[in-house]
Design an enzyme around this catalytic site. Structure first.
Site, PDB file in Angstrom:
ATOM      1  CE  LYS A 198      11.392  42.152 112.625  1.00 34.63           C
ATOM      2  NZ  LYS A 198      12.721  41.501 112.571  1.00 34.63           N
ATOM      3  CG  ASP A 205      13.579  41.140 118.006  1.00 33.06           C
ATOM      4  OD1 ASP A 205      13.088  40.741 119.094  1.00 33.06           O
ATOM      5  OD2 ASP A 205      14.634  41.817 117.950  1.00 33.06           O
TER       6      ASP A 205
END
Length: 223
Positions: free
Chosen positions: A129, A147
């Site tokens: 991420k 997220d």
């Protein structure tokens, strides 16, 4: 992230309509972390895990004034980094990672932030991420950083159902029209942060509600 309930997947026409609408509303969405270069962006994203962007920005203001480069960050040392970011959750471990990744950037990359996922993910404290955020925001690569907000929106709307962040990311790469890929993760994260909230989504003011599969839609407060 908890596994979501099985939901139906939106078709490509609906997905395209959603991103057309996001583009109409905000053609150039921006992230909310403050940074001055690729290095400070990388550090800010590492620090943002389980913390708010506002909280990170408050802590990094002084940190980035003192250490806007890997060499300056290493010169600060772990103890001073720790002191400067102690208002952020998990600050002790994050301070060690920031120091270590700074040293690794010097040792392996000449003090520069690499522009590829594999090299970024090899840095301490950097996962997929974080790497995707840096690649997207700074290097303008069409990556999607999943997220908790984006994971929720992808599943709740039916846009990209998946049991894991990677499943949602891969589903989105198939759903998002190529011309919208660069900004897709910003639109979805901001949508999840301010409208499609975890506890109670504000469906009554949602700009994409006509395509969203979430039911029942929440009504106007007091309505």
């Amino acid at each position: 992230m908890p596994s979501p309930k099985k939901v139906k997947k939106l078709n490509r026409a609906a997905a395209e309509a959603i991103f057309e609408r996001f583009h109409e509303i905000e053609p150039e969405p921006k992230g909310e972390l403050d940074y001055v270069n690729a290095f400070t962006l990388l550090v800010a994203v590492v620090l943002s895990a389980q913390a708010t962007d506002a909280g990170v920005n408050k802590a990094t203001k002084r940190l980035f004034e003192l250490a806007p480069s890997p060499a300056a960050m290493v010169a600060l040392g772990v103890d001073q980094i720790t002191e400067l970011i102690k208002t952020i959750g998990l600050y002790r471990g994050k301070a060690k990672n920031v120091f270590a990744l700074s040293q690794m950037l010097i040792d392996l990359h000449g003090g520069e932030v690499p522009d590829n996922r594999e090299a970024l993910e090899a840095l301490p404290g950097v996962g997929r991420k974080t790497a995707n955020v840096v690649l997207n925001i700074y290097f303008k690569q069409p990556t999607i950083a999943v997220d908790t907000h984006l994971f929720r929106v992808g599943n709740r709307t039916g846009l990209a159902p998946g049991k894991t962040p990677l499943e949602v990311e891969l589903a989105l790469t198939k759903q998002v029209p190529e011309r919208f890929m660069l900004h897709a993760h910003h639109w979805l994260i901001l949508h999840g942060r301010y409208i499609c909230k975890a506890r109670k989504p504000e469906c009554w003011r949602c700009p994409i509600r006509e395509w969203c599969l979430f039911e029942p839609k929440t009504p106007l407060p007091g309505g």
